[in-house]
Design an enzyme around this catalytic site. Structure first.
Site, PDB file in Angstrom:
ATOM      1  N   THR A 186      32.021 124.174 -50.731  1.00 30.07           N
ATOM      2  CA  THR A 186      31.064 123.947 -49.657  1.00 30.07           C
ATOM      3  C   THR A 186      31.153 125.034 -48.575  1.00 30.07           C
ATOM      4  OG1 THR A 186      31.290 121.584 -50.148  1.00 30.07           O
ATOM      5  CG2 THR A 186      30.182 122.128 -48.119  1.00 30.07           C
TER       6      THR A 186
ATOM      7  N   GLY B  48      35.437 121.350 -47.632  1.00 33.97           N
ATOM      8  CA  GLY B  48      36.756 120.809 -47.925  1.00 33.97           C
ATOM      9  C   GLY B  48      36.777 119.510 -48.689  1.00 33.97           C
TER      10      GLY B  48
ATOM     11  N   SER C  16      28.418 111.766 -50.095  1.00 28.83           N
ATOM     12  CA  SER C  16      29.046 113.025 -49.714  1.00 28.83           C
ATOM     13  C   SER C  16      29.988 112.789 -48.546  1.00 28.83           C
ATOM     14  CB  SER C  16      27.969 114.041 -49.308  1.00 28.83           C
ATOM     15  OG  SER C  16      28.536 115.198 -48.732  1.00 28.83           O
ATOM     16  N   SER C  17      30.922 113.724 -48.353  1.00 31.38           N
ATOM     17  CA  SER C  17      31.774 113.710 -47.160  1.00 31.38           C
ATOM     18  C   SER C  17      31.363 114.774 -46.155  1.00 31.38           C
ATOM     19  CB  SER C  17      33.239 113.933 -47.559  1.00 31.38           C
ATOM     20  OG  SER C  17      33.711 112.862 -48.328  1.00 31.38           O
TER      21      SER C  17
ATOM     22  N   GLU D  58      28.973 121.698 -54.523  1.00 28.82           N
ATOM     23  CA  GLU D  58      30.062 120.774 -54.809  1.00 28.82           C
ATOM     24  C   GLU D  58      31.341 121.510 -55.181  1.00 28.82           C
ATOM     25  OE1 GLU D  58      32.230 119.041 -56.976  1.00 28.82           O
ATOM     26  OE2 GLU D  58      32.518 117.384 -55.596  1.00 28.82           O
TER      27      GLU D  58
ATOM     28  N   ASP E 288      29.867 113.582 -57.890  1.00 28.56           N
ATOM     29  CA  ASP E 288      30.246 112.883 -56.665  1.00 28.56           C
ATOM     30  C   ASP E 288      29.959 111.385 -56.761  1.00 28.56           C
ATOM     31  OD1 ASP E 288      31.321 114.975 -55.296  1.00 28.56           O
ATOM     32  OD2 ASP E 288      29.627 115.284 -53.947  1.00 28.56           O
TER      33      ASP E 288
ATOM     34  N   ARG F 293      20.089 116.454 -49.774  1.00 24.83           N
ATOM     35  CA  ARG F 293      21.058 116.168 -50.823  1.00 24.83           C
ATOM     36  C   ARG F 293      20.372 116.146 -52.188  1.00 24.83           C
ATOM     37  NH1 ARG F 293      26.396 116.449 -52.167  1.00 24.83           N
ATOM     38  NH2 ARG F 293      27.358 114.455 -52.733  1.00 24.83           N
TER      39      ARG F 293
ATOM     40  N   GLU G  19      26.702 118.195 -58.475  1.00 20.49           N
ATOM     41  CA  GLU G  19      26.781 117.097 -57.500  1.00 20.49           C
ATOM     42  C   GLU G  19      26.825 115.712 -58.126  1.00 20.49           C
ATOM     43  OE1 GLU G  19      27.491 117.449 -54.572  1.00 20.49           O
ATOM     44  OE2 GLU G  19      26.838 119.447 -53.968  1.00 20.49           O
TER      45      GLU G  19
END
Length: 592
Positions: free
Chosen positions: A414, A499, A478-479, A434, A454, A125, A451
């Site tokens: 993504t 998504g 993050s998801s 992102e 986020d 990340r 990013e």
């Protein structure tokens, strides 16, 4: 920066291949998508169009673009590992699907090692620059900036992690010669690749923001016009960057001319400069994190822990559903979707309160997926209607900590890669810059991430700190939910999706469809989406999900019918490998 747009190259191949190519991206397909379609790519596209998984004996790769999948397949066919193939897939994706992922972004990787039986997760990340302040995304009065005022330009750029992750994975698990893994992407960058319908459509829709910065405009809007579907696009700058990485490893990215170009692009971004420095790049490190696993039926769903919220939130949703008979209810049942939707809402409430970079904020990871805690939360689902409201729970935790609920925005983009190699290793990796086209800044032929947006733009709520607030060196929550599902200690499914924060719902739904409703993996990915994060139930437009709108409204939900463009890629692992690619995007699965 000079880039050449050539005349349209029409796909070669049979009528079936052309029909399959036309079906690859329903939102913008007009044919002429991928040059020189091989027979196996045509067959993979045809299988996806027909709703069938691709089957193979020894190896499989599923990703978001046929060029990238072919590159990975060639590596696996030659005896490479899943880690080797991932390098080839990612470097091609960064060229042909630049809006979604690439060298200027970050990724999470989940690895099952067949020789040891161990699961490993690597955190690639992005990190916040050391000069970033908690109020970076606030105006002079302390109010949060508007989202795209923060996104577009250098302010949103975090230190990229993808190049370091490629090298770290290859050093641990690779067998192939490192420089050879860059050859497919270098060849496509130098000889040209055909612009896909999805890329052309997104460039046209985002032209105004892409036009703000000269290097980006020159590449995506040559002569002022968006690149056209079916045209061939060259990227010699990207080829040069890849050659530097092939020869010098990731160090060639984090120091020297490439690093200097990145810093210059960020700090000189007109109207919205950022604070990324050469020191940030030089200090970047990939981190190994403990895998997060949650029990579901006879399985364990395992993935990346904080700073990702993916594995924890997917695990919570599945864990709360564990005591309910979804198989009996079936996929068409409003009651089944009530349970899934409210389990998701409860999980997202915990996500907003507790989940962030665990190097900076203590996160009760074990408590959030503990069986007794999830059983207590599952008890809240026992009513007949939608929960009128949800709130975070109180998981067991060895810290006394008061945190406020997060308010960050995470928009969809993504890409996801699933790979199984002939040695039995399994890789699930979600990779991103992102927002689509990230910060809209380019350096070295690739886009730079956004990013940092986020993070929560607010640092506190009513004087209480927010876990996902921005701090120097911190990784934004993050998801992304790269997942390997285990049974009896062995992998049975690799899955993930792009998504934004809906990734969590896409992955959880697909696992339920596969595990509870007996769907093969291609059917599970294609199943219409119903996603509930914060109360409103999103139903996928143009699908049978719309038929549940009335029943869900009667249960007390506000319903929103909208496009839900996931990009799921999965491999089922059994006596044979079964690969699947989301019909909503351009990807395929190939095996051998």
């Amino acid at each position: 920066m000079k880039h050449l747009i050539l005349a349209c190259i029409v796909c070669a191949g049979s009528a079936a291949a052309q029909e399959a190519a036309d079906a690859v991206a329903p939102e913008a397909a007009t044919g002429g998508t991928f040059q020189a379609l091989s027979a196996e790519v045509a067959a993979a596209l045809e299988a996806k169009s027909a709703g069938r998984p691709v089957e193979a004996e020894n190896w499989m790769v599923a990703a978001a673009n046929p060029h990238a999948v072919e590159a990975g397949a060639a590596v696996l066919r030659a005896g490479g590992t899943a880690a080797d193939a991932m390098v080839a897939v990612q470097t091609v994706l960064g060229l042909v699907e630049p809006q979604s992922s690439g060298l200027g972004g970050g990724a999470f990787l989940v690895w099952y090692d067949a020789a040891t039986g161990e699961l490993t997760t690597l955190d690639g990340r992005e990190t916040a620059p050391l000069a970033a302040t908690p109020t970076l995304f606030q105006d002079e009065d302390g109010a949060p900036l508007k989202f795209f005022d923060a996104v577009v330009g250098g302010l949103s750029v975090g230190t990229p992690g993808t190049p370091a992750l490629l090298e770290a994975a290859h050093r641990r698990w690779g067998r192939a010669n490192w420089p050879s893994l860059f050859e497919p992407a270098i060849r496509l960058a130098e000889e040209g690749f055909v612009v896909s319908p999805r890329l052309a459509s997104l460039v046209a829709g985002g032209a105004e923001r892409l036009a703000r910065f000269p290097a980006t405009a020159d590449y995506f809007l040559p002569g002022g016009d968006p690149i056209a579907e079916g045209a061939a696009l060259l990227n010699p700058e990207y080829a040069a960057t890849l050659r530097a990485l092939a020869q010098g490893g990731a160090g060639a990215f984090y120091a020297g001319p490439i690093a200097a170009e990145i810093v210059r692009a960020v700090t000189a971004a007109e109207g919205n400069p950022g604070v990324l420095s050469a020191a940030d790049l030089a200090l970047y490190q990939v981190k190994e994190r403990p895998a997060v696993c949650a029990a579901y039926r006879d399985f364990e769903a395992c993935g990346m822990g904080p700073p990702s919220s993916g594995a924890l939130t997917v695990g919570q949703i599945l864990g709360m559903l564990n005591s309910y008979d979804l198989a009996e209810l079936g996929a068409e049942s409003a009651e089944a979707w009530r349970l899934i939707g409210d389990a998701s809402r409860l999980a997202f409430a915990d996500r907003g309160r507790y989940m962030a970079d665990a190097d900076f904020v203590p996160v009760p990871s074990h408590g959030l997926v503990a069986a007794d805690y999830l059983a207590t939360r599952a008890g809240l689902l026992q009513g007949d209607d939608a929960l009128p409201e949800v709130a975070p729970g109180a998981p067991e935790f060895d810290h006394a900590l008061m945190l406020a609920d997060d308010q960050s925005i995470e928009l969809p983009s993504t890409s996801h890669i699933s790979i199984v190699d002939s040695y039995g290793n399994v890789l699930s990796m979600t990779t991103t810059i992102e927002n689509a086209f990230g910060s809209r800044l380019m350096a070295g032929g690739f886009l730079l991430n956004n990013e940092l947006t986020d993070f929560s733009f607010r640092t506190h709520a009513d004087g209480v700190p927010i876990a996902n607030r921005l701090e120097p060196g911190k990784r934004p929550r993050s998801s992304m939910a790269p997942t390997i599902v285990m049974k009896d200690g062995a992998p049975v499914l690799a899955i993930g999706s792009p998504g934004g924060s809906r990734i969590i719902g896409y992955v959880a739904k697909s696992i339920v469809a596969w595990a509870d409703w007996g769907m093969d993996i291609q059917t599970a990915l294609a199943l219409p989406h119903l996603v509930n994060r914060f109360g409103t139930y999103d139903l996928e437009a143009g699908t049978s999900a719309e038929g549940l709108a009335g029943a869900l409204t009667d249960l007390g939900y506000e319903v929103n019918i909208r496009d839900l463009t996931s990009g799921l890629h999965a491999i089922e692992i059994g006596e044979r490998l079964k690969g699947a690619a989301d019909p909503r995007r351009e990807g395929i699965a190939l095996g051998g």
